[in-house]
Motif scaffolding. Structure first.
Motif, PDB file in Angstrom:
ATOM      1  N   UNK A  73       0.743  -1.149  -0.042  1.00 27.24           N
ATOM      2  CA  UNK A  73      -0.123  -0.152   0.058  1.00 27.24           C
ATOM      3  C   UNK A  73       0.866   1.200  -0.066  1.00 27.24           C
ATOM      4  N   UNK A  74       1.858   1.155   0.628  1.00 30.79           N
ATOM      5  CA  UNK A  74       2.973   2.421   0.616  1.00 30.79           C
ATOM      6  C   UNK A  74       3.458   2.669  -0.823  1.00 30.79           C
ATOM      7  N   UNK A  75       3.843   1.677  -1.532  1.00 28.78           N
ATOM      8  CA  UNK A  75       4.133   1.644  -2.969  1.00 28.78           C
ATOM      9  C   UNK A  75       3.232   2.336  -3.644  1.00 28.78           C
ATOM     10  N   UNK A  76       1.825   1.921  -3.563  1.00 29.85           N
ATOM     11  CA  UNK A  76       0.921   2.074  -4.137  1.00 29.85           C
ATOM     12  C   UNK A  76       0.732   3.953  -4.240  1.00 29.85           C
ATOM     13  N   UNK A  77       0.835   4.123  -2.857  1.00 29.08           N
ATOM     14  CA  UNK A  77       0.577   5.715  -2.404  1.00 29.08           C
ATOM     15  C   UNK A  77       1.606   6.418  -3.102  1.00 29.08           C
ATOM     16  N   UNK A  78       3.007   5.789  -3.002  1.00 28.99           N
ATOM     17  CA  UNK A  78       3.823   6.484  -3.762  1.00 28.99           C
ATOM     18  C   UNK A  78       3.930   6.712  -5.218  1.00 28.99           C
ATOM     19  N   UNK A  79       3.418   5.741  -5.961  1.00 33.56           N
ATOM     20  CA  UNK A  79       2.972   5.928  -7.451  1.00 33.56           C
ATOM     21  C   UNK A  79       2.024   6.827  -7.718  1.00 33.56           C
ATOM     22  N   UNK A  80       0.985   6.874  -6.899  1.00 27.67           N
ATOM     23  CA  UNK A  80      -0.157   8.058  -7.066  1.00 27.67           C
ATOM     24  C   UNK A  80       0.629   9.481  -7.011  1.00 27.67           C
ATOM     25  N   UNK A  81       1.488   9.310  -5.902  1.00 23.38           N
ATOM     26  CA  UNK A  81       2.296  10.821  -5.818  1.00 23.38           C
ATOM     27  C   UNK A  81       3.112  11.147  -7.027  1.00 23.38           C
ATOM     28  N   UNK A  82       3.499  10.180  -7.356  1.00 25.50           N
ATOM     29  CA  UNK A  82       4.457  10.258  -8.614  1.00 25.50           C
ATOM     30  C   UNK A  82       3.821  10.726  -9.690  1.00 25.50           C
ATOM     31  N   UNK A  83       2.539  10.461 -10.013  1.00 25.57           N
ATOM     32  CA  UNK A  83       1.763  10.675 -10.928  1.00 25.57           C
ATOM     33  C   UNK A  83       0.955  12.101 -10.717  1.00 25.57           C
ATOM     34  N   UNK A  84       1.146  12.492  -9.663  1.00 25.64           N
ATOM     35  CA  UNK A  84       0.477  13.663  -9.113  1.00 25.64           C
ATOM     36  C   UNK A  84      -0.860  13.739  -9.071  1.00 25.64           C
ATOM     37  N   UNK A  85      -1.528  12.295  -8.569  1.00 25.21           N
ATOM     38  CA  UNK A  85      -2.929  12.097  -8.611  1.00 25.21           C
ATOM     39  C   UNK A  85      -3.553  12.567  -7.186  1.00 25.21           C
ATOM     40  N   UNK A  86      -2.467  12.320  -6.277  1.00 27.99           N
ATOM     41  CA  UNK A  86      -3.010  12.802  -5.005  1.00 27.99           C
ATOM     42  C   UNK A  86      -2.315  14.120  -4.777  1.00 27.99           C
TER      43      UNK A  86
END
Length: 125
Positions: A112-125
């Motif tokens: 889940x931590x990796x998934x949140x990092x991926x969303x942050x990298x895509x600027x979704x969050x």
């Protein structure tokens, strides 16, 4: 001793109303007596049609002969009990859910931590 400020009751109007009411009651009494004499006893038909008991018995027998579908879906709690896993029980007899191990929780946290990092990298969050 004069009474001022009012016209007083109209006794003639009251007598007419009383007489009219008396005639109405007398007329209704006569109509009621007439109806009671002339009304024949009407047999009431049953509101529900009577169901033939033979047809009901046939239907019940047919329902007993129909094969029931077999269910292959087992609940998880039944499967776990069959596999031999013992579930903890509270003092009141309530079955508590199985507690996952620390390793599985840690792995889930990392994913889940990796998934949140991926969303942050895509600027979704």
């Amino acid at each position: 001793n004069m009474k001022l400020g009012g016209l007083g009751p109209d006794y003639e109007a009251i007598k007419e109303k009383k007489q009219k009411l008396k005639l109405q009651k007398e007329y209704s009494r006569q109509i009621k007596e007439y109806n009671m004499k002339n009304i024949t006893v009407v047999q009431r038909s049953p509101t529900k049609p009577q169901v033939n008991s033979v047809s009901r018995q046939k239907a019940l027998e047919y329902a007993k002969k129909i094969p029931r579908p077999k269910t292959f879906i087992m609940r998880e709690s039944d499967q776990e009990l069959e596999e031999g896993k013992v579930q903890p029980q509270a003092p009141t007899g309530i079955i508590l859910p199985q507690i996952p191990s620390l390793e599985t929780l840690w792995n889930r946290h990392k994913q889940e931590k990796e998934a949140v990092a991926a969303f942050k990298a895509l600027h979704i969050l």
